[in-house]
Write a protein that holds these residues in place. Structure first.
Motif, PDB file in Angstrom:
ATOM      1  N   UNK A  13       0.835  -1.209   0.000  1.00 28.84           N
ATOM      2  CA  UNK A  13       0.000   0.000   0.000  1.00 28.84           C
ATOM      3  C   UNK A  13       0.871   1.261   0.000  1.00 28.84           C
ATOM      4  N   UNK A  16       1.981   1.986  -3.387  1.00 28.40           N
ATOM      5  CA  UNK A  16       0.947   2.604  -4.218  1.00 28.40           C
ATOM      6  C   UNK A  16       0.814   4.095  -3.911  1.00 28.40           C
ATOM      7  N   UNK A  19       3.488   5.577  -5.783  1.00 28.32           N
ATOM      8  CA  UNK A  19       3.111   5.717  -7.199  1.00 28.32           C
ATOM      9  C   UNK A  19       2.384   7.042  -7.396  1.00 28.32           C
ATOM     10  N   UNK A 278       6.292  -4.228  -5.605  1.00 33.16           N
ATOM     11  CA  UNK A 278       5.643  -3.335  -4.635  1.00 33.16           C
ATOM     12  C   UNK A 278       6.259  -3.425  -3.244  1.00 33.16           C
TER      13      UNK A 278
ATOM     14  N   UNK B  42      -3.559  -0.806  -9.706  1.00 31.92           N
ATOM     15  CA  UNK B  42      -3.252  -1.125  -8.306  1.00 31.92           C
ATOM     16  C   UNK B  42      -3.162   0.142  -7.465  1.00 31.92           C
ATOM     17  N   UNK B  43      -2.538   1.177  -8.020  1.00 27.62           N
ATOM     18  CA  UNK B  43      -2.407   2.430  -7.272  1.00 27.62           C
ATOM     19  C   UNK B  43      -3.785   3.036  -7.006  1.00 27.62           C
ATOM     20  N   UNK B  46      -5.545   1.094  -4.295  1.00 26.68           N
ATOM     21  CA  UNK B  46      -5.036   1.393  -2.956  1.00 26.68           C
ATOM     22  C   UNK B  46      -5.566   2.738  -2.467  1.00 26.68           C
ATOM     23  N   UNK B  47      -5.597   3.722  -3.355  1.00 27.77           N
ATOM     24  CA  UNK B  47      -6.133   5.032  -2.953  1.00 27.77           C
ATOM     25  C   UNK B  47      -7.614   4.922  -2.602  1.00 27.77           C
ATOM     26  N   UNK B  49      -9.128   2.299  -1.464  1.00 27.33           N
ATOM     27  CA  UNK B  49      -9.226   1.606  -0.176  1.00 27.33           C
ATOM     28  C   UNK B  49      -8.873   2.557   0.966  1.00 27.33           C
ATOM     29  N   UNK B  50      -7.834   3.352   0.792  1.00 23.98           N
ATOM     30  CA  UNK B  50      -7.445   4.312   1.829  1.00 23.98           C
ATOM     31  C   UNK B  50      -8.547   5.344   2.070  1.00 23.98           C
ATOM     32  N   UNK B  53     -11.303   3.731   3.935  1.00 32.11           N
ATOM     33  CA  UNK B  53     -10.947   3.526   5.346  1.00 32.11           C
ATOM     34  C   UNK B  53     -11.065   4.840   6.126  1.00 32.11           C
ATOM     35  N   UNK B  54     -10.606   5.929   5.510  1.00 33.90           N
ATOM     36  CA  UNK B  54     -10.679   7.239   6.176  1.00 33.90           C
ATOM     37  C   UNK B  54     -12.133   7.627   6.428  1.00 33.90           C
ATOM     38  N   UNK B  97     -14.531  -2.748   2.482  1.00 29.08           N
ATOM     39  CA  UNK B  97     -13.335  -2.272   1.783  1.00 29.08           C
ATOM     40  C   UNK B  97     -12.874  -3.252   0.707  1.00 29.08           C
TER      41      UNK B  97
END
Lengths: 496, 496
Positions: A13, A16, A19, A278, B42-43, B46-47, B49-50, B53-54, B97
């Motif tokens: 993560x 990413x 990235x 990664x 993938x990037x 991940x963003x 998912x972040x 989560x926030x 998520x």
């Protein structure tokens, strides 16, 4: 999931986030309209804070500890990965998130101010933002030094070049300070002016030539781009590696050599181990190794005489150079590529005077961080400054302390890696030449596959499996030694 | 910090993640080399998912509850902000998520496959990735529907258009289905072919013309760019708004109208309230209002006869149209801009047949999400399909179900907002014309400041202070009513 697997997920993560950061930096330098700066600064600061939080979270520390307690064996790559994770975690934990955030805001703003102020030669505009950046950098250095039990400057340097200390650097640099000024004098007296190349050289033709050279060296355009920016750089990620150059219609060699330099960086990035994309272990080694790869391609290969046998017909073809015209022969083009000139501007310097620029900055930034020197104090020029300038100090801030973006963007401890990289490049090249007896002939024929294959196998594809020092010693048979660099200069500039 | 202030800090960070996402999307469509796709996917995942989560963290929920319990008064903007925060939190909390992450990976991959497969007319290549996206979208719709106590399709639609239900949309669309097929027939019989415009029209000239039009309308180039992509879109963030177009050398109007359309989106984005930049209340209202702004500029303003009085001299100047030549008069250029044609491709459709394309897709996607229709089933063409095509079904997947990226990128519930936006645009325009009696004359003279000032004051600058419905009713004096749209069409296509 095992603690190790959880760590891998967390660091994936982080990769990413990296990235996103890399692409936003590239975009800022290449695409962003001027009014987008403040919003971009805030976005980068938030990403830096999020990355810092991910890296320093108590869970991350607990996992690293749990893993230490777990007896299950990891393979070499996993062990190196864990080591790299721990290093990142410790360094990040030394600095509070608020400082990370403040530093990102201050450096983005200062850099943006610098861009305009430098063009206008307006020192007053940057003095205050720079003072703020220096103060934050000193705060960061102190915090890191505390945790790592290092001198503050060493703690910054260690980010770019693990295990390297300023005193070791100073020793190497003393050696160069003894050698380079006299050597430069000797070369300046000896060299003769090459026949001039008549421009203008249209940008579009220069771009095509640059792309052709990149392709020949193995740059993969399905995973990368070439663009234009104020200063050439290599950015992006391994699967999407972006280099930039700038074009002057009077001088195509400047742009071409910038392209070749950045291609060296790019080959390193594109050649990183795909299985570890990664994870920290799949990342590049420090800044000196990175620079050694760009200088390997630019200084060792592309400014060598053999390379011009390959490149000259392409240059003539794209830039209307006439076959048979003495100015456009490989010999004359090569002579242009190794001309030595005194000058104030680091990025325009040749490989003889470049280290002197770096040494000057190293000495200044070390004193800035230790507090011996306040950023606004003037100082008498030392050996390096005198050798660079021919004893005339620069008349303007633009050609003096405002020329480089580094300090304005908070990079302290980075400058020495340029010259460590130059030394290392000469040492790698000596090893490559020893391993491949037909190397020069291959280069002259434009057959770079064996050479790039060697780089991939010995360096690029090994990521952070070993430390830079261990890798250099293993591949070249010796720790970092400036004799390779000096021998290279003797051969190129005084040799037959 | 008060709970409200903590919420603002959290949502500001979410906004910055959104900045990164917006720029990575833009980059993917405009800059990214083809091999960068997987890493980018993938990037972005991940963003996402972040961000998820926030948004869904227990602290966020606790703060929202705490704020509810705090008696201290907030002002109207803060209250609206809190409402918008709560809505985002509830929607995000409905979906795990892992599903957010999986959806992002699946849609990025499917979209990238689609891009190649569409060009090759290769349905088989996308069938499997699309099936996966549809399955994930149905899963998401079910989860959202559960939490929000809504029908699954309504739960998706609600993301783009708060409070709007598929049954309401269906009623409006029935009205249009009654009206548009016959009306289109009538217009097709009545209209005559304009004099042809002879190309080719060089891209660079088209670009300059487009930029000139953007500038005239008030697009701020210090905070934005114009580029090229496969499909025109508007992306970026308010302080860095990026629109794209594509160029055909045979037909400049297509590109010009795309530029004007996206400029409508961009003016909305650039005109959002600067005091609320990083908060949900400072963001755009739903997708229908956004589309109403692009269609306001494209359909209501730029395809109107008055606009061509202003634009024709610029068009002639950039595209070598001869003054006095009957093909290049404002009348003939305007006739080109409102030509009606049957066709299979939604993005090429005129404003009469466009809603029929949308209705067809709305009916299909509603059935897909409910499960009445499996994505691989064929179905007899209904009213809209017959009216669009003139009763001949498309011969290839490329001109049929593969033409639009939406479903391949997981957008279900979005299509109806195009036509809701078209209805709304006519309604806003009627209000603007009533408020500014000299409007048409100003447009003809190229004086867009009063009109854009009105849009900023009444719509753009108010962010999410009110819901879309409340704002429309307040500004136009009535809830959404298709009579404005129909009256506009009657006037333009049959009126004097």
């Amino acid at each position: 999931m095992t603690p190790y697997a959880q760590l891998e997920a967390r660091f994936a993560e982080l990769h990413q986030l990296g990235h996103a950061q890399a692409m936003l930096y590239w975009d800022e330098a290449v695409m962003m309209p001027p009014g987008g700066g403040q919003a971009r600064g805030e976005a980068l600061a938030a990403l830096a804070a999020l990355a810092h939080r991910t890296l320093t979270a108590p869970e991350a520390g607990a996992l690293l500890d749990a893993r230490r307690a777990t007896p299950k064996r990891l393979n070499d790559w996993q062990r190196a990965n864990l080591r790299a994770m721990r290093r990142l975690h410790i360094r990040a934990s030394a600095v509070p998130e608020a400082l990370v955030h403040a530093m990102q805001i201050a450096t983005t703003a200062c850099q943006q101010t610098w861009r305009v102020a430098r063009a206008a030669n307006d020192w007053d505009a940057v003095a205050k933002p720079l003072a703020e950046v220096v103060a934050l950098a000193r705060e960061e250095a102190a915090a890191l030094g505390d945790t790592l039990k290092l001198d503050p400057y060493d703690a910054l340097l260690d980010a770019y070049e693990e295990g390297t200390r300023a005193d070791d650097v100073a020793l190497l640099f003393e050696d160069l300070k003894d050698f380079l000024p006299d050597f430069t004098e000797k070369v300046l007296r000896r060299q003769s002016a090459p026949l001039p190349l008549e421009g203008p050289f249209p940008r579009e033709n220069q771009r095509k030539l640059g792309e052709e050279m990149m392709r020949a060296l193995g740059f993969d355009f399905t995973h990368g781009r070439l663009d234009v920016s104020h200063h050439p750089f290599c950015g992006g990620v391994p699967d999407d590696t972006r280099i930039t150059t700038r074009y002057s219609e009077d001088d195509f060699l400047e742009s071409l050599m910038a392209v070749l330099h950045e291609t060296g960086h790019a080959l390193y990035q594109q050649g990183l181990p795909a299985d570890w994309r990664w994870q920290p272990v799949g990342d590049c080694l420090g800044a000196a190794v990175h620079e050694s790869q760009s200088l390997f391609i630019e200084m060792q290969v592309s400014r060598g005489r053999a390379f011009m046998d390959f490149a000259a017909p392409h240059i003539r073809q794209h830039l209307d150079g006439r076959q048979g015209d003495a100015a456009w022969t490989a010999d004359n083009l090569h002579a242009h590529s190794i001309q030595v000139r005194r000058g104030y501007i680091r990025v325009d310097a040749d490989e003889l005077t470049y280290p002197l620029h770096v040494i000057l900055r190293f000495e200044l930034e070390r004193a800035l961080i230790s507090g011996e020197l306040a950023w606004w104090t003037s100082r008498k020029p030392g050996t390096s400054a005198r050798a660079i300038s021919g004893f005339r100090p620069p008349a303007t801030s633009r050609t003096g302390c405002m020329q480089d973006v580094h300090w304005f963007s908070g990079l302290f401890g980075y400058f020495p890696t340029y010259t460590l990289g130059a030394l290392m490049a000469a040492q790698w090249y000596a090893a490559a030449a020893a391993a491949m007896p037909g190397l020069e002939a291959q280069i002259a024929a434009g057959d770079f596959a064996p050479l790039v294959g060697w780089l991939r196998r010995e360096i690029h594809g090994r990521g952070q499996l070993k430390t830079a020092r261990a890798l250099l010693t293993e591949v070249t048979g010796a720790p970092l030694d400036p004799r390779y660099f000096k021998a290279h200069l003797e051969r190129r500039y005084l040799g037959g």
